[in-house]
Motif scaffolding. Sequence first.
Motif, PDB file in Angstrom:
ATOM      1  N   ILE A   1       0.931  -1.239   0.120  1.00 35.56           N
ATOM      2  CA  ILE A   1      -0.127   0.016   0.204  1.00 35.56           C
ATOM      3  C   ILE A   1       0.965   1.230   0.124  1.00 35.56           C
ATOM      4  O   ILE A   1       0.486   2.149  -0.947  1.00 35.56           O
ATOM      5  N   THR A   2       1.923   1.441   0.950  1.00 31.96           N
ATOM      6  CA  THR A   2       2.497   2.435   1.123  1.00 31.96           C
ATOM      7  C   THR A   2       3.614   2.725  -0.088  1.00 31.96           C
ATOM      8  O   THR A   2       3.788   4.065  -0.688  1.00 31.96           O
ATOM      9  N   VAL A   3       4.242   2.008  -0.702  1.00 28.69           N
ATOM     10  CA  VAL A   3       5.069   2.079  -1.752  1.00 28.69           C
ATOM     11  C   VAL A   3       4.311   2.730  -2.992  1.00 28.69           C
ATOM     12  O   VAL A   3       4.874   3.691  -3.569  1.00 28.69           O
ATOM     13  N   PRO A   4       3.374   1.831  -3.565  1.00 27.60           N
ATOM     14  CA  PRO A   4       2.799   2.668  -4.688  1.00 27.60           C
ATOM     15  C   PRO A   4       2.284   4.110  -4.347  1.00 27.60           C
ATOM     16  O   PRO A   4       2.209   4.894  -5.455  1.00 27.60           O
ATOM     17  N   THR A   5       1.698   4.188  -3.276  1.00 24.53           N
ATOM     18  CA  THR A   5       1.193   5.411  -2.846  1.00 24.53           C
ATOM     19  C   THR A   5       2.158   6.420  -2.791  1.00 24.53           C
ATOM     20  O   THR A   5       1.988   7.653  -3.407  1.00 24.53           O
ATOM     21  N   VAL A   6       3.395   6.240  -2.310  1.00 17.55           N
ATOM     22  CA  VAL A   6       4.509   7.327  -2.580  1.00 17.55           C
ATOM     23  C   VAL A   6       4.958   7.407  -3.771  1.00 17.55           C
ATOM     24  O   VAL A   6       4.904   8.870  -4.261  1.00 17.55           O
ATOM     25  N   VAL A   7       4.989   6.573  -4.867  1.00 19.73           N
ATOM     26  CA  VAL A   7       5.392   6.531  -5.747  1.00 19.73           C
ATOM     27  C   VAL A   7       4.431   7.576  -6.874  1.00 19.73           C
ATOM     28  O   VAL A   7       4.893   8.481  -7.375  1.00 19.73           O
ATOM     29  N   GLY A   8       3.104   7.202  -6.560  1.00 17.41           N
ATOM     30  CA  GLY A   8       1.834   7.598  -7.407  1.00 17.41           C
ATOM     31  C   GLY A   8       1.923   9.224  -7.009  1.00 17.41           C
ATOM     32  O   GLY A   8       1.853  10.201  -7.819  1.00 17.41           O
ATOM     33  N   ALA A   9       1.890   9.328  -5.563  1.00 17.85           N
ATOM     34  CA  ALA A   9       1.635  10.849  -4.981  1.00 17.85           C
ATOM     35  C   ALA A   9       2.868  11.818  -5.444  1.00 17.85           C
ATOM     36  O   ALA A   9       2.743  12.984  -5.700  1.00 17.85           O
ATOM     37  N   VAL A  10       3.983  11.366  -5.298  1.00 19.15           N
ATOM     38  CA  VAL A  10       5.254  12.128  -5.702  1.00 19.15           C
ATOM     39  C   VAL A  10       5.450  12.392  -7.199  1.00 19.15           C
ATOM     40  O   VAL A  10       5.690  13.356  -7.612  1.00 19.15           O
ATOM     41  N   ALA A  11       5.031  11.331  -8.059  1.00 14.83           N
ATOM     42  CA  ALA A  11       5.144  11.337  -9.461  1.00 14.83           C
ATOM     43  C   ALA A  11       4.010  12.463  -9.884  1.00 14.83           C
ATOM     44  O   ALA A  11       4.510  13.371 -10.706  1.00 14.83           O
ATOM     45  N   LEU A  12       2.886  12.465  -9.246  1.00 11.44           N
ATOM     46  CA  LEU A  12       1.916  13.340  -9.870  1.00 11.44           C
ATOM     47  C   LEU A  12       2.125  14.861  -9.360  1.00 11.44           C
ATOM     48  O   LEU A  12       2.185  15.852 -10.276  1.00 11.44           O
ATOM     49  N   SER A  13       2.699  15.150  -8.146  1.00 15.85           N
ATOM     50  CA  SER A  13       2.980  16.289  -7.685  1.00 15.85           C
ATOM     51  C   SER A  13       4.264  17.000  -8.337  1.00 15.85           C
ATOM     52  O   SER A  13       4.145  18.180  -8.383  1.00 15.85           O
ATOM     53  N   CYS A  14       5.069  15.889  -8.731  1.00 15.83           N
ATOM     54  CA  CYS A  14       6.227  16.785  -9.582  1.00 15.83           C
ATOM     55  C   CYS A  14       5.671  17.117 -10.847  1.00 15.83           C
ATOM     56  O   CYS A  14       6.273  18.356 -11.122  1.00 15.83           O
ATOM     57  N   MET A  15       4.668  16.569 -11.511  1.00 10.68           N
ATOM     58  CA  MET A  15       4.293  17.143 -12.570  1.00 10.68           C
ATOM     59  C   MET A  15       3.610  18.530 -12.526  1.00 10.68           C
ATOM     60  O   MET A  15       3.197  19.367 -13.040  1.00 10.68           O
ATOM     61  N   THR A  16       2.519  18.430 -11.558  1.00  9.18           N
ATOM     62  CA  THR A  16       1.596  19.393 -11.246  1.00  9.18           C
ATOM     63  C   THR A  16       2.397  20.333 -10.703  1.00  9.18           C
ATOM     64  O   THR A  16       2.149  21.849 -10.826  1.00  9.18           O
ATOM     65  N   GLY A  17       3.360  20.332  -9.697  1.00  7.63           N
ATOM     66  CA  GLY A  17       4.343  21.500  -9.322  1.00  7.63           C
ATOM     67  C   GLY A  17       5.205  22.129 -10.327  1.00  7.63           C
ATOM     68  O   GLY A  17       5.367  23.299 -10.404  1.00  7.63           O
ATOM     69  N   PHE A  18       5.643  21.311 -11.409  1.00  9.47           N
ATOM     70  CA  PHE A  18       6.092  21.907 -12.510  1.00  9.47           C
ATOM     71  C   PHE A  18       5.248  22.710 -13.291  1.00  9.47           C
ATOM     72  O   PHE A  18       5.614  24.044 -13.754  1.00  9.47           O
ATOM     73  N   ALA A  19       4.144  22.253 -13.723  1.00  6.15           N
ATOM     74  CA  ALA A  19       3.251  23.001 -14.251  1.00  6.15           C
ATOM     75  C   ALA A  19       2.540  24.203 -13.557  1.00  6.15           C
ATOM     76  O   ALA A  19       2.624  25.426 -14.092  1.00  6.15           O
ATOM     77  N   LEU A  20       2.359  24.312 -12.306  1.00 10.82           N
ATOM     78  CA  LEU A  20       1.964  25.367 -11.774  1.00 10.82           C
ATOM     79  C   LEU A  20       2.913  26.191 -11.045  1.00 10.82           C
ATOM     80  O   LEU A  20       2.879  27.582 -10.941  1.00 10.82           O
ATOM     81  N   GLY A  21       4.374  25.722 -11.142  1.00 10.83           N
ATOM     82  CA  GLY A  21       5.366  26.538 -10.846  1.00 10.83           C
ATOM     83  C   GLY A  21       5.985  27.356 -11.886  1.00 10.83           C
ATOM     84  O   GLY A  21       6.829  28.379 -11.580  1.00 10.83           O
ATOM     85  N   ILE A  22       6.188  26.757 -13.117  1.00  5.15           N
ATOM     86  CA  ILE A  22       6.857  27.324 -14.271  1.00  5.15           C
ATOM     87  C   ILE A  22       6.101  28.114 -15.185  1.00  5.15           C
ATOM     88  O   ILE A  22       6.393  29.220 -15.822  1.00  5.15           O
ATOM     89  N   TYR A  23       4.721  27.528 -15.635  1.00  5.37           N
ATOM     90  CA  TYR A  23       3.911  28.331 -16.515  1.00  5.37           C
ATOM     91  C   TYR A  23       3.012  29.380 -15.841  1.00  5.37           C
ATOM     92  O   TYR A  23       2.534  29.103 -14.854  1.00  5.37           O
ATOM     93  N   ARG A  24       2.873  30.381 -16.727  1.00  6.51           N
ATOM     94  CA  ARG A  24       2.227  31.439 -16.345  1.00  6.51           C
ATOM     95  C   ARG A  24       0.500  31.471 -17.160  1.00  6.51           C
ATOM     96  O   ARG A  24       0.851  31.720 -18.284  1.00  6.51           O
ATOM     97  N   PHE A  25      -0.469  31.016 -16.628  1.00  2.00           N
ATOM     98  CA  PHE A  25      -1.553  31.154 -17.495  1.00  2.00           C
ATOM     99  C   PHE A  25      -2.850  31.722 -16.499  1.00  2.00           C
ATOM    100  O   PHE A  25      -2.687  31.502 -15.249  1.00  2.00           O
ATOM    101  N   LYS A  26      -3.871  31.776 -17.124  1.00  2.00           N
ATOM    102  CA  LYS A  26      -5.016  32.064 -16.509  1.00  2.00           C
ATOM    103  C   LYS A  26      -5.765  31.271 -15.408  1.00  2.00           C
ATOM    104  O   LYS A  26      -5.755  30.086 -16.189  1.00  2.00           O
ATOM    105  N   GLY A  27      -5.835  31.283 -14.314  1.00  2.00           N
ATOM    106  CA  GLY A  27      -6.404  30.375 -13.602  1.00  2.00           C
ATOM    107  C   GLY A  27      -5.256  29.484 -12.805  1.00  2.00           C
ATOM    108  O   GLY A  27      -5.798  28.719 -12.163  1.00  2.00           O
TER     109      GLY A  27
END
Length: 282
Positions: A83-109
């Motif tokens: 339970i723990t290992v796939p959760t860590v991999v999934g949450a960290v992988a998604l947050s890396c991509m969402t953090g990159f999109a929200l931290g680098i790109y400037r867009f409305k919303g």
Amino acid sequence: MFPKPIQKQSRAAQITYQSLLPLALIMWLLPLLAVGLFSVRPLSDFTNGNYWGMPSSFEFFNNYGRVFFESDMPRYLWNSVLITVPTVVGAVALSCMTGFALGIYRFKGNLLIFFMFIAGNFVPFQILMVPVRDLTVSAGLYDTKLGLILFHVAFQTGFCTLFMRNFIRALPFELIEAARVEGVAEWRIFWYIVLPLMRPAIAALSVLVFTFIWNDYFWAIVLTQGPDAQPVTAGITSFNSQFVAQYHLMSAGSIVAALPPVAMFFMMQRHFIAGLTLGAVK
């Protein structure tokens, strides 16, 4: 704005600090010491009321042997790993991509989406118990490891996105601009430039999420039942029978369950501290 270091305080304040610090440390460690002492007691000590005295006999090998070889504890531990290992991999992988999109790109919303990610952290998770349980039942995911994994990934992604987005915003934006001038694709910028710089943050976040998920008890008893899917935190209660609470076995099981997060922290300690202090950012 910041408290004055103890070295710059008066001598009386230093003496008070040095006197109270060991007392505070003992009080903090007392429950852990009690669990460790309970784990080597025989059952007769609890029936006779000998809770805090010296054990009548030391049953270290007997208690821990029963935990490992006469119970479902190995199965519960393996469930926690699955339970723990796939959760860590999934949450960290998604947050890396969402953090990159929200931290680098400037867009409305951008800011609105970011607030939506972190809004879930302010919702008391207890009020979600009934709807989340009904959702897992209707989806056929109740009492399954997959259902617990999907819920934890969804619930942890908000905090992880907040962590990663703030880390990425602190990176030198000139590196990304230089890569874009050279014609590097956006996914290559993320994979070859940003992701290597995020390693300290990934390590720190992995340790935090691993500890959160491994030690979770509330959702483990809400969304699972029985040894097929229950993690170790919920499985420890299986040592209680209808009329007898086997505190010595529960304490031994608690010590065993606490070892993986402690080992994880010490293995990742250097990266964990670097990620929290952002010391790897040049």
